[in-house]
Design a protein around this motif. Structure first.
Motif, PDB file in Angstrom:
ATOM      1  N   ARG A 134       9.228  -1.532   7.028  1.00 36.56           N
ATOM      2  CA  ARG A 134       9.003  -2.938   6.724  1.00 36.56           C
ATOM      3  C   ARG A 134       7.777  -3.118   5.811  1.00 36.56           C
ATOM      4  O   ARG A 134       6.635  -3.083   6.276  1.00 36.56           O
ATOM      5  N   PRO A 135       8.003  -3.303   4.507  1.00 37.46           N
ATOM      6  CA  PRO A 135       6.883  -3.596   3.612  1.00 37.46           C
ATOM      7  C   PRO A 135       6.239  -4.938   3.966  1.00 37.46           C
ATOM      8  O   PRO A 135       6.911  -5.898   4.340  1.00 37.46           O
ATOM      9  N   PHE A 136       4.933  -4.984   3.828  1.00 32.52           N
ATOM     10  CA  PHE A 136       4.171  -6.211   4.044  1.00 32.52           C
ATOM     11  C   PHE A 136       3.020  -6.192   3.053  1.00 32.52           C
ATOM     12  O   PHE A 136       2.283  -5.212   2.962  1.00 32.52           O
ATOM     13  N   GLY A 151       0.743  -3.720  -0.936  1.00 35.33           N
ATOM     14  CA  GLY A 151       0.915  -3.857   0.502  1.00 35.33           C
ATOM     15  C   GLY A 151       0.927  -2.518   1.196  1.00 35.33           C
ATOM     16  O   GLY A 151       0.432  -1.512   0.682  1.00 35.33           O
ATOM     17  N   ALA A 152       1.496  -2.513   2.379  1.00 34.51           N
ATOM     18  CA  ALA A 152       1.589  -1.302   3.183  1.00 34.51           C
ATOM     19  C   ALA A 152       2.916  -1.303   3.924  1.00 34.51           C
ATOM     20  O   ALA A 152       3.607  -2.326   3.996  1.00 34.51           O
ATOM     21  N   ASP A 163      -3.515  -3.084   6.561  1.00 28.41           N
ATOM     22  CA  ASP A 163      -3.917  -3.724   5.318  1.00 28.41           C
ATOM     23  C   ASP A 163      -3.810  -2.710   4.188  1.00 28.41           C
ATOM     24  O   ASP A 163      -3.951  -1.495   4.388  1.00 28.41           O
ATOM     25  N   TYR A 164      -3.580  -3.218   3.003  1.00 27.85           N
ATOM     26  CA  TYR A 164      -3.538  -2.348   1.828  1.00 27.85           C
ATOM     27  C   TYR A 164      -4.867  -1.605   1.700  1.00 27.85           C
ATOM     28  O   TYR A 164      -5.940  -2.175   1.849  1.00 27.85           O
ATOM     29  N   ASP A 171       0.384   2.973   1.725  1.00 22.05           N
ATOM     30  CA  ASP A 171       0.186   1.983   0.672  1.00 22.05           C
ATOM     31  C   ASP A 171       1.418   1.852  -0.210  1.00 22.05           C
ATOM     32  O   ASP A 171       2.099   2.843  -0.508  1.00 22.05           O
ATOM     33  N   LEU A 172       1.702   0.641  -0.633  1.00 26.99           N
ATOM     34  CA  LEU A 172       2.804   0.333  -1.540  1.00 26.99           C
ATOM     35  C   LEU A 172       2.269  -0.456  -2.719  1.00 26.99           C
ATOM     36  O   LEU A 172       1.471  -1.380  -2.552  1.00 26.99           O
ATOM     37  N   ALA A 173       2.716  -0.097  -3.893  1.00 27.69           N
ATOM     38  CA  ALA A 173       2.343  -0.839  -5.102  1.00 27.69           C
ATOM     39  C   ALA A 173       3.582  -0.968  -5.974  1.00 27.69           C
ATOM     40  O   ALA A 173       4.278   0.027  -6.234  1.00 27.69           O
TER      41      ALA A 173
END
Length: 205
Positions: A134-136, A151-152, A163-164, A171-173
């Motif tokens: 689940r990306p957030f 996000g993360a 948190d990012y 981590d997601l970008a």
């Protein structure tokens, strides 16, 4: 340069305010994301096209019919104006393109889940509400045709998202683009797990 940035911010604020509660911060968010992005994610975002170039042919070889059936969703240069999605509930589904290592699947399509565009404090955010991954994260203005997502990844039965910047593996970008009248995509180049490129389709629920 300052005039252009101010004009971009004014457009973003106007576009979001028409959709009710979703408004951007008064300080220019299109510069703020660059200040907090990790070196790893700056590299990911800088090489977004390389991710498409490597992953898409693999995915097409694995399931050409599925790729063709989605039209603009898998066209790298397809981006319409008004990239910021309106606040509200969405259906979302994830596609994983290009296996990171030999033996991994080069195309995986997941079923529809629930997502929401809302806000975290003063910032717009995107959250996937169900599913095992689940990306957030927060959404930052960039251009009319593209906004940035930082996000993360929340996993399994976790209930408190990171948190990012807390865990580089989570981590997601990526970036969000509008690819149809009411159709958006979140593109995540070089995610940590499984694929070379993740594409998350979003349509109003």
């Amino acid at each position: 340069m300052r005039i252009a940035a101010a004009a971009l911010l004014a457009f973003a604020l106007a576009a979001c305010s028409k959709n009710g509660d979703l408004q951007l911060v008064k300080e220019a968010p299109e510069t703020r994301w660059r200040m907090i992005t990790t070196d790893q994610d700056r590299e990911r975002l800088r090489n977004w096209r390389n991710a498409w170039v490597e992953a898409l042919p693999k995915a097409r070889a694995a399931d050409a019919a599925a790729i063709a059936a989605e039209g603009a969703l898998f066209e790298p240069d397809q981006a319409l104006g008004r990239a910021m999605p309106p606040a509200g509930d969405y259906k979302c589904r994830t596609f994983k393109l290009g296996g990171q290592r030999e033996g991994m699947r080069d195309f995986t399509a997941y079923p529809w889940f629930s997502c929401r565009i809302g806000r975290e404090g003063e910032m717009p955010n995107l959250v996937k509400l169900d599913g095992s991954q689940r990306p957030f994260g927060k959404i930052y203005a960039e251009t009319d045709a593209r906004v940035i997502f930082l996000g993360a990844l929340e996993l399994g039965d976790e209930t408190i998202p990171l948190d990012y910047g807390q865990d580089v593996k989570r981590d997601l970008a990526g970036y969000i683009e509008r690819v149809g009248t009411t159709r958006w995509r979140l593109v995540l180049p070089w995610p940590t797990f499984e694929s070379q490129l993740d594409v998350i389709e979003l349509v109003p629920a």
